[in-house]
Design an enzyme around this catalytic site. Sequence first.
Site, PDB file in Angstrom:
ATOM      1  N   MET A  13       0.827  -1.214   0.000  1.00  0.00           N
ATOM      2  CA  MET A  13       0.000   0.000   0.000  1.00  0.00           C
ATOM      3  C   MET A  13       0.858   1.259   0.000  1.00  0.00           C
ATOM      4  O   MET A  13       0.661   2.162  -0.815  1.00  0.00           O
ATOM      5  CB  MET A  13      -0.946  -0.001   1.217  1.00  0.00           C
ATOM      6  CG  MET A  13      -2.040  -1.039   1.163  1.00  0.00           C
ATOM      7  SD  MET A  13      -3.185  -0.795  -0.212  1.00  0.00           S
ATOM      8  CE  MET A  13      -4.062   0.674   0.330  1.00  0.00           C
ATOM      9  N   GLY A  14       1.813   1.340   0.913  1.00  0.00           N
ATOM     10  CA  GLY A  14       2.652   2.535   1.023  1.00  0.00           C
ATOM     11  C   GLY A  14       3.458   2.779  -0.237  1.00  0.00           C
ATOM     12  O   GLY A  14       3.595   3.920  -0.712  1.00  0.00           O
ATOM     13  N   ASN A  32      11.292   3.027   5.053  1.00  0.00           N
ATOM     14  CA  ASN A  32      10.710   1.785   5.571  1.00  0.00           C
ATOM     15  C   ASN A  32      11.636   1.263   6.661  1.00  0.00           C
ATOM     16  O   ASN A  32      12.851   1.444   6.593  1.00  0.00           O
ATOM     17  CB  ASN A  32      10.588   0.756   4.432  1.00  0.00           C
ATOM     18  CG  ASN A  32       9.735  -0.421   4.846  1.00  0.00           C
ATOM     19  OD1 ASN A  32       8.516  -0.291   4.984  1.00  0.00           O
ATOM     20  ND2 ASN A  32      10.355  -1.560   5.077  1.00  0.00           N
ATOM     21  N   SER A 128      -9.362   3.644   0.488  1.00  0.00           N
ATOM     22  CA  SER A 128     -10.029   2.457  -0.039  1.00  0.00           C
ATOM     23  C   SER A 128      -9.652   2.243  -1.494  1.00  0.00           C
ATOM     24  O   SER A 128      -9.388   3.185  -2.221  1.00  0.00           O
ATOM     25  CB  SER A 128     -11.538   2.595   0.073  1.00  0.00           C
ATOM     26  OG  SER A 128     -12.151   1.484  -0.552  1.00  0.00           O
ATOM     27  N   GLY A 130      -7.718  -0.776  -2.289  1.00  0.00           N
ATOM     28  CA  GLY A 130      -6.693  -1.810  -2.323  1.00  0.00           C
ATOM     29  C   GLY A 130      -5.434  -1.330  -3.030  1.00  0.00           C
ATOM     30  O   GLY A 130      -5.216  -0.131  -3.218  1.00  0.00           O
ATOM     31  N   LYS A 182     -14.496   5.430   6.782  1.00  0.00           N
ATOM     32  CA  LYS A 182     -13.887   4.282   6.093  1.00  0.00           C
ATOM     33  C   LYS A 182     -14.440   2.970   6.676  1.00  0.00           C
ATOM     34  O   LYS A 182     -14.716   2.016   5.942  1.00  0.00           O
ATOM     35  CB  LYS A 182     -12.363   4.323   6.237  1.00  0.00           C
ATOM     36  CG  LYS A 182     -11.639   3.051   5.780  1.00  0.00           C
ATOM     37  CD  LYS A 182     -11.665   2.910   4.272  1.00  0.00           C
ATOM     38  CE  LYS A 182     -11.231   1.569   3.703  1.00  0.00           C
ATOM     39  NZ  LYS A 182     -10.269   0.766   4.341  1.00  0.00           N
ATOM     40  N   HIS A 185     -17.887   2.469   5.385  1.00  0.00           N
ATOM     41  CA  HIS A 185     -17.716   2.069   3.976  1.00  0.00           C
ATOM     42  C   HIS A 185     -17.482   0.554   3.901  1.00  0.00           C
ATOM     43  O   HIS A 185     -18.110  -0.151   3.113  1.00  0.00           O
ATOM     44  CB  HIS A 185     -16.538   2.831   3.360  1.00  0.00           C
ATOM     45  CG  HIS A 185     -16.009   2.214   2.097  1.00  0.00           C
ATOM     46  ND1 HIS A 185     -15.191   1.094   2.093  1.00  0.00           N
ATOM     47  CD2 HIS A 185     -16.188   2.538   0.799  1.00  0.00           C
ATOM     48  CE1 HIS A 185     -14.907   0.767   0.847  1.00  0.00           C
ATOM     49  NE2 HIS A 185     -15.496   1.623   0.038  1.00  0.00           N
ATOM     50  N   ASN A 186     -16.587   0.056   4.721  1.00  0.00           N
ATOM     51  CA  ASN A 186     -16.297  -1.382   4.690  1.00  0.00           C
ATOM     52  C   ASN A 186     -17.501  -2.204   5.135  1.00  0.00           C
ATOM     53  O   ASN A 186     -17.753  -3.279   4.591  1.00  0.00           O
ATOM     54  CB  ASN A 186     -15.102  -1.717   5.579  1.00  0.00           C
ATOM     55  CG  ASN A 186     -13.781  -1.305   4.950  1.00  0.00           C
ATOM     56  OD1 ASN A 186     -13.735  -0.391   4.137  1.00  0.00           O
ATOM     57  ND2 ASN A 186     -12.707  -1.965   5.315  1.00  0.00           N
ATOM     58  N   GLU A 189     -19.757  -2.413   2.343  1.00  0.00           N
ATOM     59  CA  GLU A 189     -19.161  -3.373   1.403  1.00  0.00           C
ATOM     60  C   GLU A 189     -19.541  -4.817   1.794  1.00  0.00           C
ATOM     61  O   GLU A 189     -19.869  -5.635   0.934  1.00  0.00           O
ATOM     62  CB  GLU A 189     -17.642  -3.171   1.426  1.00  0.00           C
ATOM     63  CG  GLU A 189     -16.826  -4.045   0.519  1.00  0.00           C
ATOM     64  CD  GLU A 189     -15.319  -3.784   0.750  1.00  0.00           C
ATOM     65  OE1 GLU A 189     -14.891  -2.607   0.743  1.00  0.00           O
ATOM     66  OE2 GLU A 189     -14.584  -4.762   0.952  1.00  0.00           O
ATOM     67  N   TYR A 190     -19.529  -5.091   3.092  1.00  0.00           N
ATOM     68  CA  TYR A 190     -19.955  -6.421   3.558  1.00  0.00           C
ATOM     69  C   TYR A 190     -21.399  -6.692   3.127  1.00  0.00           C
ATOM     70  O   TYR A 190     -21.725  -7.762   2.634  1.00  0.00           O
ATOM     71  CB  TYR A 190     -19.901  -6.504   5.092  1.00  0.00           C
ATOM     72  CG  TYR A 190     -18.591  -6.920   5.704  1.00  0.00           C
ATOM     73  CD1 TYR A 190     -17.399  -6.258   5.406  1.00  0.00           C
ATOM     74  CD2 TYR A 190     -18.529  -7.958   6.636  1.00  0.00           C
ATOM     75  CE1 TYR A 190     -16.214  -6.619   6.008  1.00  0.00           C
ATOM     76  CE2 TYR A 190     -17.344  -8.331   7.236  1.00  0.00           C
ATOM     77  CZ  TYR A 190     -16.184  -7.653   6.921  1.00  0.00           C
ATOM     78  OH  TYR A 190     -15.014  -8.020   7.523  1.00  0.00           O
ATOM     79  N   ARG A 446     -41.775  -5.275  30.342  1.00  0.00           N
ATOM     80  CA  ARG A 446     -40.722  -4.685  31.159  1.00  0.00           C
ATOM     81  C   ARG A 446     -41.296  -4.047  32.407  1.00  0.00           C
ATOM     82  O   ARG A 446     -40.721  -4.078  33.494  1.00  0.00           O
ATOM     83  CB  ARG A 446     -39.924  -3.654  30.338  1.00  0.00           C
ATOM     84  CG  ARG A 446     -39.116  -4.291  29.209  1.00  0.00           C
ATOM     85  CD  ARG A 446     -38.396  -3.239  28.372  1.00  0.00           C
ATOM     86  NE  ARG A 446     -37.334  -2.586  29.107  1.00  0.00           N
ATOM     87  CZ  ARG A 446     -37.294  -1.296  29.416  1.00  0.00           C
ATOM     88  NH1 ARG A 446     -38.273  -0.501  29.029  1.00  0.00           N
ATOM     89  NH2 ARG A 446     -36.284  -0.801  30.083  1.00  0.00           N
TER      90      ARG A 446
END
Length: 476
Positions: A13-14, A32, A128, A130, A182, A185-186, A189-190, A446
């Site tokens: 990714m980086g 790195n 996002s 990938g 984010k 968002h994921n 996506e699920y 209740r």
Amino acid sequence: ARAQIGVTGLAVMGRNVARNLARNGFTVAVHNRSPERTRSLVAEHGDEGTFLPGETMADFVASLERPRAVIVMVKAGAPTDAVIDELVPLLEEGDIIVDCGNAHFADTRRREEALRAQGLHFSGTGVSGGEEGALRGPSIMPGGSAESYAKLGPMFEKIAAQVDGVPCCTHVGPDGAGHFVKMVHNGIEYADMQLIAEAYDLLRAGLNATPAEIAEIFRDWNNGELESFLIEITADVLAHTDAATGRSFIDIVQDRAEQKGTGRWTVQSALDLGIPITGIAEATFARSLSGHVDQREAARRAFPDAGEKWQVADRNAFVEDVRRALLASKIVAYAQGFDHIRAGSQEFDWDIDLGGTATIWRGGCIIRARFLNRIREAYDEQPDLPTLLVAPYFAEAVGAGVPSWRRVVADAARAGVPTPAFSSSLAYFDALRAERLPAALIQGLRDNFGAHTYQRVDREGSFHTTWAGDRTESPA
Ligand code: NDP
């Protein structure tokens, strides 16, 4: 010359974010922990732009112009904290640390607060798309201060995906807002993937069709309202043949779905905020269920023939029913996801622009879809929309789909085909539109066992009935 921005953490990714920045004309400092990655980046891609490699963190920081902007792209969790701890003594007031890893927004809030106290900006930024997205244009969801965005925005907006000339990047809000968005968002996506998977399963069972035939149906759907990256790649995956066996690829893959945890985070956060994101929750649980192999095996043996034989009379009508049910269920999942973002924004004072959020998901990310334009329009028209379901375009799509939705869910139930996301989305829709909910009975129970009190439909105030005594009612 000094670098305008730096990237530390040069795994897939980086490395790709750094290349994307360099290709767009920015001078990028790169670093790195193990310097081999830095060297190989420069050796393999040094001709794509201007990289300033730093062997040590101190060299790296020294090569940055002020205020310094450092992207951290390392493994989320403890490694992120370790890298921040290493960076902080090397930075000066006004410098910016950007965490582009998949951090939990609560960690981002904690880090932002600690760094703010030391005069540093911390931007928790969701990325996002990938590996490919990072290189060619991701969807970028930056959090943190407006000052930090003044420096980061022009660079991020340049390297982000562009749709109709609009970058898929906007300042989401302070501290954890970017990572929160984010996360949701994921979660969406699920839900999106689970709904697609259920639609495939329904078509397969109902039509007794081959995966390749179903791929054609998805290809066709991708020309209409459902047009999206996930529908497009669904057709690809379903049409694929396994080279080793000559069978459909989908039939040689183990039917156990994995999760890295962002779906779980989304559901946990929604529980905390009291927002029913039933589509995302069902999708997350469906993945867990798929992994419980022993239980599945035992149940399969105990109930081999629990469903009726499925006979679809009109194939085209059935395909259209599934399409409409998929669209309606998908609208529910997005409506719930946007409710969740609004609730997070209120809870943490983020002032998130919901329409703007839909805009930056139109490109770069996994859930990119034509229909996100409609979400932006809906919130532009009515910023205080109670739920996306009632915005004109969505109300129309859902309304037109209701009969199909009911038929599909009912037929699936009769045939014993599981549709957790389709059916719970329909239940959510019916619950929202119900005149009266049985929650009244819950309140009665209740009050009966725990004197928790209830409110009346005809008078203000709270009341309790003496259930064990003479059943008189008194104000509580
Ligand atoms: P990894 O998550 O595999 O992390 C590897 C990188 O982290 C290497 O650069 C490694 O350095 C560094 N690292 C690990 N531990 C430490 C430490 N203690 N100190 C310093 N550096 C450390 O890399 P990815 O590129 O896959 O992902 C980077 C981030 O992006 C993650 O947070 C991930 O969750 C997120 N991500 C996001 C995706 C998306 O679509 N948005 C997709 C994939 C990941 P070294 O080389 O020295 O071991």
